[in-house]
Design an enzyme around this catalytic site. Sequence first.
Site, PDB file in Angstrom:
ATOM      1  N   LYS A  14       0.829  -1.218   0.000  1.00 30.55           N
ATOM      2  CA  LYS A  14       0.000   0.000   0.000  1.00 30.55           C
ATOM      3  C   LYS A  14       0.861   1.266   0.000  1.00 30.55           C
ATOM      4  CE  LYS A  14      -2.270  -0.709   3.836  1.00 30.55           C
ATOM      5  NZ  LYS A  14      -1.672  -1.971   4.280  1.00 30.55           N
ATOM      6  N   ARG A  89      -9.289   1.794   8.767  1.00 30.65           N
ATOM      7  CA  ARG A  89      -8.836   0.478   9.228  1.00 30.65           C
ATOM      8  C   ARG A  89      -9.974  -0.354   9.811  1.00 30.65           C
ATOM      9  NH1 ARG A  89      -3.273   1.054   8.657  1.00 30.65           N
ATOM     10  NH2 ARG A  89      -2.132  -0.456   9.897  1.00 30.65           N
ATOM     11  N   ARG A 172      -0.393  -7.967  13.843  1.00 35.75           N
ATOM     12  CA  ARG A 172      -0.980  -7.023  12.877  1.00 35.75           C
ATOM     13  C   ARG A 172      -1.834  -7.752  11.845  1.00 35.75           C
ATOM     14  NH1 ARG A 172       4.082  -4.546  10.692  1.00 35.75           N
ATOM     15  NH2 ARG A 172       2.776  -3.261   9.383  1.00 35.75           N
TER      16      ARG A 172
HETATM   17  P1  AMP Z   1       0.800   1.145   8.833  1.00 34.82           P
HETATM   18  O1  AMP Z   1       2.008   1.988   8.576  1.00 34.82           O
HETATM   19  O2  AMP Z   1      -0.395   1.586   8.052  1.00 34.82           O
HETATM   20  O3  AMP Z   1       1.078  -0.335   8.726  1.00 34.82           O
HETATM   21  O4  AMP Z   1       0.414   1.390  10.381  1.00 34.82           O
HETATM   22  C1  AMP Z   1       1.308   1.101  11.436  1.00 34.82           C
HETATM   23  C2  AMP Z   1       0.560   1.129  12.764  1.00 34.82           C
HETATM   24  O5  AMP Z   1      -0.008   2.439  12.971  1.00 34.82           O
HETATM   25  C3  AMP Z   1      -0.608   0.187  12.870  1.00 34.82           C
HETATM   26  O6  AMP Z   1      -0.212  -1.134  13.246  1.00 34.82           O
HETATM   27  C4  AMP Z   1      -1.450   0.869  13.935  1.00 34.82           C
HETATM   28  O7  AMP Z   1      -0.873   0.695  15.223  1.00 34.82           O
HETATM   29  C5  AMP Z   1      -1.290   2.334  13.584  1.00 34.82           C
HETATM   30  N1  AMP Z   1      -2.294   2.802  12.612  1.00 34.82           N
HETATM   31  C6  AMP Z   1      -2.057   3.216  11.335  1.00 34.82           C
HETATM   32  N2  AMP Z   1      -3.194   3.603  10.732  1.00 34.82           N
HETATM   33  C7  AMP Z   1      -4.181   3.418  11.644  1.00 34.82           C
HETATM   34  C8  AMP Z   1      -5.584   3.619  11.614  1.00 34.82           C
HETATM   35  N3  AMP Z   1      -6.231   4.070  10.520  1.00 34.82           N
HETATM   36  N4  AMP Z   1      -6.289   3.334  12.747  1.00 34.82           N
HETATM   37  C9  AMP Z   1      -5.679   2.896  13.850  1.00 34.82           C
HETATM   38  N5  AMP Z   1      -4.352   2.666  13.945  1.00 34.82           N
HETATM   39  C10 AMP Z   1      -3.603   2.927  12.845  1.00 34.82           C
END
Ligand code: AMP
Length: 231
Positions: A14, A89, A172
Amino acid sequence: MVFVVLLGPPGAGKGTQAQRLAERLHLPHISTGNLLREAVMQQTSLGQVVRGYLDRGELVPDTIVGELVSSRLNEADAAAGAIFDGYPRNVLQAQSLDRLLARRDLRLTRVLALDVASEVIVERLSSRLACQSCGATYNSRLNPPSRPGRCDVCHGPVTRRSDDEPAVIRRRLVVYQATTKPVEDYYRQQGLLITVDGDRPCDDVTRTLLAAIPRRSPARRSPVGRVMAAD
Ligand code: AMP
């Protein structure tokens, strides 16, 4: 105006694809993960609150993420649209995004889901590297930065993300299946969802995603709340 959501499990690509779409369409790439990691790195009060959630691979509370996205959408560069990565999410966040856009008399243009098998994901995440400054991602085997440890885009430090450790990756993926996967149904019911095979060469995936985005304004809402097509 073009508002696109990119969905898919962690490691589906993504971040990379959202960055490419943003460059090609001249739109901001809004990654809630990047915004949250920035807050943690800068040790802001928000960063102190969210750090534990990121370290455990759990979702940050919806209200915090909603405020972050709302204020990001108020920035001038988002007037023409945005590519959302990592948001929404869960279904509550998807409903909240609909409301955020509706308040601006807008709706989403397209939702693109990247489909990648879980074995591929675990392999990709364990060799993923990310720039600590701009969030650009690399793969230590397939796509390393030209200079080891230095970002090609901004020359910032490139390291493994702390939540790309095997135990946190597993957590995750569980969170993804339980809370984010249902978001696909939410958008399928609205006729917005297109699923794309994400396990192909990066350029092919980008081309397919670009072809799936209509290049015209999203439908605007009429004053009585009905949806009308608009260019
Ligand atoms: P990502 O970089 O999108 O994989 O996000 C890394 C971490 O940030 C996730 O495992 C969550 O802890 C937090 N996170 C990112 N986006 C969201 C979201 N929309 N809602 C809640 N937590 C988020």
